[in-house]
Motif scaffolding. Structure first.
Motif, mmCIF file in Angstrom:
data_model
loop_
_atom_site.group_PDB
_atom_site.id
_atom_site.type_symbol
_atom_site.label_atom_id
_atom_site.label_comp_id
_atom_site.label_asym_id
_atom_site.label_seq_id
_atom_site.Cartn_x
_atom_site.Cartn_y
_atom_site.Cartn_z
ATOM 1 N N UNK A 20 0.827 -1.204 0.000
ATOM 2 C CA UNK A 20 0.000 0.000 0.000
ATOM 3 C C UNK A 20 0.864 1.258 0.000
ATOM 4 N N UNK A 21 1.933 1.259 0.796
ATOM 5 C CA UNK A 21 2.823 2.428 0.856
ATOM 6 C C UNK A 21 3.460 2.697 -0.503
ATOM 7 N N UNK A 22 3.906 1.662 -1.186
ATOM 8 C CA UNK A 22 4.499 1.828 -2.512
ATOM 9 C C UNK A 22 3.464 2.344 -3.513
ATOM 10 N N UNK A 23 2.228 1.918 -3.339
ATOM 11 C CA UNK A 23 1.157 2.375 -4.220
ATOM 12 C C UNK A 23 0.864 3.858 -4.016
ATOM 13 N N UNK A 24 0.983 4.330 -2.775
ATOM 14 C CA UNK A 24 0.687 5.724 -2.457
ATOM 15 C C UNK A 24 1.806 6.682 -2.866
ATOM 16 N N UNK A 25 2.960 6.125 -3.284
ATOM 17 C CA UNK A 25 4.068 6.945 -3.791
ATOM 18 C C UNK A 25 4.441 6.442 -5.187
ATOM 19 N N UNK A 26 3.551 6.633 -6.162
ATOM 20 C CA UNK A 26 3.727 6.000 -7.477
ATOM 21 C C UNK A 26 4.904 6.509 -8.300
ATOM 22 N N UNK A 27 5.496 7.652 -7.920
ATOM 23 C CA UNK A 27 6.545 8.235 -8.762
ATOM 24 C C UNK A 27 7.941 8.148 -8.158
ATOM 25 N N UNK A 28 8.090 7.536 -6.984
ATOM 26 C CA UNK A 28 9.423 7.388 -6.397
ATOM 27 C C UNK A 28 10.220 6.373 -7.199
ATOM 28 N N UNK A 29 11.385 6.771 -7.676
ATOM 29 C CA UNK A 29 12.202 5.915 -8.534
ATOM 30 C C UNK A 29 13.433 5.429 -7.771
ATOM 31 N N UNK A 30 13.606 4.131 -7.731
ATOM 32 C CA UNK A 30 14.782 3.553 -7.081
ATOM 33 C C UNK A 30 14.999 2.151 -7.640
ATOM 34 N N UNK A 31 16.237 1.687 -7.535
ATOM 35 C CA UNK A 31 16.531 0.335 -7.992
ATOM 36 C C UNK A 31 16.757 0.238 -9.486
ATOM 37 N N UNK B 214 -2.008 8.262 6.610
ATOM 38 C CA UNK B 214 -1.576 9.384 7.460
ATOM 39 C C UNK B 214 -0.132 9.804 7.184
ATOM 40 N N UNK B 215 0.864 8.911 7.317
ATOM 41 C CA UNK B 215 2.239 9.343 7.021
ATOM 42 C C UNK B 215 2.453 9.688 5.555
ATOM 43 N N UNK B 216 1.709 9.032 4.657
ATOM 44 C CA UNK B 216 1.859 9.324 3.234
ATOM 45 C C UNK B 216 1.433 10.757 2.929
ATOM 46 N N UNK B 217 0.291 11.177 3.452
ATOM 47 C CA UNK B 217 -0.195 12.540 3.225
ATOM 48 C C UNK B 217 0.769 13.553 3.831
ATOM 49 N N UNK B 218 1.275 13.271 5.032
ATOM 50 C CA UNK B 218 2.225 14.182 5.680
ATOM 51 C C UNK B 218 3.487 14.353 4.829
ATOM 52 N N UNK B 219 3.968 13.254 4.236
ATOM 53 C CA UNK B 219 5.176 13.317 3.405
ATOM 54 C C UNK B 219 4.927 14.160 2.151
ATOM 55 N N UNK B 220 3.819 13.921 1.474
ATOM 56 C CA UNK B 220 3.491 14.700 0.282
ATOM 57 C C UNK B 220 3.336 16.180 0.627
ATOM 58 N N UNK B 221 2.669 16.465 1.749
ATOM 59 C CA UNK B 221 2.447 17.848 2.152
ATOM 60 C C UNK B 221 3.765 18.535 2.510
ATOM 61 N N UNK B 222 4.641 17.832 3.243
ATOM 62 C CA UNK B 222 5.919 18.414 3.662
ATOM 63 C C UNK B 222 6.780 18.792 2.461
ATOM 64 N N UNK B 223 6.847 17.920 1.463
ATOM 65 C CA UNK B 223 7.672 18.227 0.289
ATOM 66 C C UNK B 223 7.029 19.300 -0.588
#
Length: 444
Positions: free
Chosen positions: A23-34, A124-133
Motif C-alpha cells: 500500500x505504501x508503494x502504491x501511495x508513492x507512485x513516482x518514487x524511482x529507485x533500484x 496518514x504518514x503518506x499525506x504528511x510526506x506529500x504535504x511536507x515536500x
C-alpha cells in the motif's frame, strides 16, 4: 473456538506488514529507485510487490480469485499478443502499455485483502510526506530540488502558476494523486465507522485539500470538484448506500447554476486549476485553446481510429505510429478549431505518447477494447461498494487523462470494489435466515 480466533488473528498480523508495504508503494507512485527506475513514468515496485504478496497468499492457501480476475487477465493476455502483422509499431510504447495490464492485475487482487483501518494508518504518514515536500518546494526550491531529484528525477518543483510538484514529476500528477487520497480517505473512514472503528481524522482531509491547492493543477481542482458533487448527489451517509434520487435531479440542475453565478463574480485567482474551472463554466469553448485541447484531440483520434479500422483496432503499439495520419485525415484540428501553438503541436504529441488511455484502447483494440472498458467499469457499478458512483467518476477521469495504464492507484481503487470490508453488507432475506438458524438449533 478461542484457538481458531487466535490463529486467525496471527494470520492477519502476519500479512498486515507486507500489505502495508504494498500500500505504501502504491501511495508513492513516482518514487524511482533500484534497477527498474523509469524517469517520468510510474514506478513498477508497487505492482511487483503485489505479485510477491499474490504468491505468498497462494502458498498459504488464502488466495481468492474471482471470475472478474480471470476475465481481466484473459483480456490482458489478448492485448499483449494483439500485434498487427506487417505493420510498423513503436516497440517501447507497445511494451509499456501492453505489459502494464498483466503487471497491474496483482494490485487488483491484493487490494481485496486490505482493511479500512490499515488504509487509514498508511494514508496518514503518506499525506504528511506529500504535504511536507510540497511546502518545501514553495519555501526553498533549491533545497527541494536537492532532496527530491534523486527520488523523482523529473520533478519540476515550484513552477509558476502551475504550482509545486511535491513527490511527482508535474503538478498535475501531484494534484490528481491527492484526489485519489481524498477518495481513499472517505471510503476507508465510512467503512471503518460502519465496523465500529475510528475513521480518518479531520486533519487528514484538510492536509489533502491544502495539497491540491498547493498543486494549483486543473486535474486536482476538477477532480476534487467532481468527487464532491458526485458524492453529494448520490451518497446517503446514514445508510451507506449509493443511489440516484430526486435529490440527484435537483442538485444536477441547481449546482451548475450556482457555480456559474459564483464564477461570474469571481476574479482571476492565480491558481491555474481554479481559473480553468471558471473558464469551463463561463466560456467552455475557450478550453480548446488550452492544454485541454491535447486530451480532447487524442480522445477523438482514438474514436475515429477505431471506426477507421472497421472496429477491429489497428493493433498494440500503433497509436503513436498511425495517430497523426488519423488526426489529419479526419480534420480533427479543424473540427476543434484549435489555433496558434496547439494547432502545430498536437500532431507532435500524437507521435510521442497518448495523453489518455481511452483513445489508446479504442484505437489499438477496437470493439474488443470497448467491451473490456465496459466490463471493467460495470464491475464497480454493479458492486455493493460504498461511494461506488464517486469511485467510477474518478476511474473514468483517470483514463480520460494522461495517466498510464500502470498507474497503481487506479488498480488499487478498482480492487477495493470487490473487498468485502469496503462494501455495504447485504440485508438477509426475511424468513429464510430465521428458518436456517432454527434448523441448526434443531427447532424444526
Amino acid at each position: 473456538m478461542t484457538h481458531s480466533r487466535s490463529t486467525h488473528a496471527k494470520a492477519n498480523n502476519a500479512t498486515s506488514v507486507p500489505l502495508s508495504i504494498v500500500l505504501a508503494l502504491t501511495l508513492f507512485p513516482y518514487l524511482q529507485f533500484g534497477p527498474l527506475a523509469t524517469p517520468t513514468e510510474v514506478q513498477p515496485w508497487a505492482a511487483l510487490s503485489a505479485w510477491v504478496m499474490f504468491f505468498v497468499l497462494l502458498v498459504r492457501g488464502r488466495l481468492r480469485l474471482t471470475r472478474f480476475d480471470i476475465v481481466i487477465f484473459a483480456f490482458s493476455v489478448v492485448f499483449l499478443v494483439y500485434i498487427p502483422f506487417g505493420q510498423e509499431i513503436d516497440l517501447g510504447q507497445y511494451l509499456r502499455k501492453a505489459m502494464a495490464f498483466v503487471l497491474s492485475i496483482s494490485l487488483l487482487v491484493v487490494a481485496r485483502y486490505l482493511t479500512p483501518s490499515l488504509m487509514i494508518s498508511v494514508l496518514k504518514p503518506a499525506v504528511l510526506a506529500w504535504f511536507a515536500f510540497a511546502v518545501l518546494g514553495e519555501v526553498n526550491p533549491a533545497l527541494y530540488q536537492q532532496m527530491v531529484t534523486p527520488l523523482v528525477p523529473g520533478a519540476l518543483g515550484a513552477f509558476g502558476e502551475r504550482g509545486v510538484t511535491s513527490l511527482s514529476p508535474e503538478a498535475t500528477d501531484f494534484g490528481f494523486v491527492m484526489v485519489y487520497f481524498y477518495v481513499l480517505a472517505i471510503l476507508a473512514s465510512t467503512s471503518a465507522r460502519a465496523r465500529g472503528q475510528a475513521g480518518a481524522p479531520l486533519w487528514l482531509y484538510v492536509a489533502i485539500v491544502l495539497c491540491i491547492l498547493l498543486s494549483r493543477s486543473a486535474a486536482g481542482v476538477f477532480g476534487l470538484t467532481l468527487v464532491i458533487l458526485v458524492k453529494a448527489m448520490t451518497y446517503n451517509g446514514s445508510s451507506g448506500t449509493s443511489h440516484l434520487s430526486l435529490r440527484t435531479v435537483i442538485l444536477t440542475i441547481a449546482v451548475p447554476l450556482i457555480l456559474i453565478f459564483a464564477a461570474r463574480l469571481s476574479p482571476e485567482t492565480g491558481v491555474r486549476g481554479i481559473d480553468l474551472l471558471i473558464t469551463a463554466l463561463l466560456v467552455p469553448q475557450e478550453l480548446v485553446q488550452t492544454t485541454f485541447s491535447y486530451r480532447i484531440a487524442h480522445n477523438l483520434v482514438g474514436l475515429f481510429g477505431m471506426l477507421d479500422s472497421n472496429l477491429l483496432g489497428h493493433g498494440a503499439g500503433t497509436f503513436t505510429v498511425l495517430g497523426v495520419d488519423t488526426y489529419h485525415r479526419f480534420f480533427i484540428g479543424d473540427l476543434l478549431g484549435v489555433q496558434g501553438w496547439y494547432q502545430f503541436n498536437i500532431p507532435n504529441t500524437l507521435q510521442e505518447s497518448a495523453l489518455a488511455i481511452f483513445p489508446v484502447i479504442l484505437f489499438e483494440y477496437g470493439l474488443l477494447g470497448l467491451v473490456f472498458m465496459i466490463y471493467l467499469y460495470s464491475s464497480v457499478l454493479t458492486s455493493n461498494m460504498r461511494l461506488k458512483f464517486v469511485v467510477v467518476a474518478l476511474l473514468l477521469m483517470t483514463w480520460g487523462q494522461s495517466f498510464p495504464v500502470a498507474f497503481p492507484l487506479f488498480w488499487l481503487l478498482l480492487g477495493l470494489a470487490q473487498n468485502r470490508d469496503f462494501q455495504i453488507p447485504k440485508a438477509p432475506v426475511p424468513g429464510r435466515t430465521n428458518r436456517f438458524v432454527r434448523s441448526l438449533r434443531g427447532a424444526d
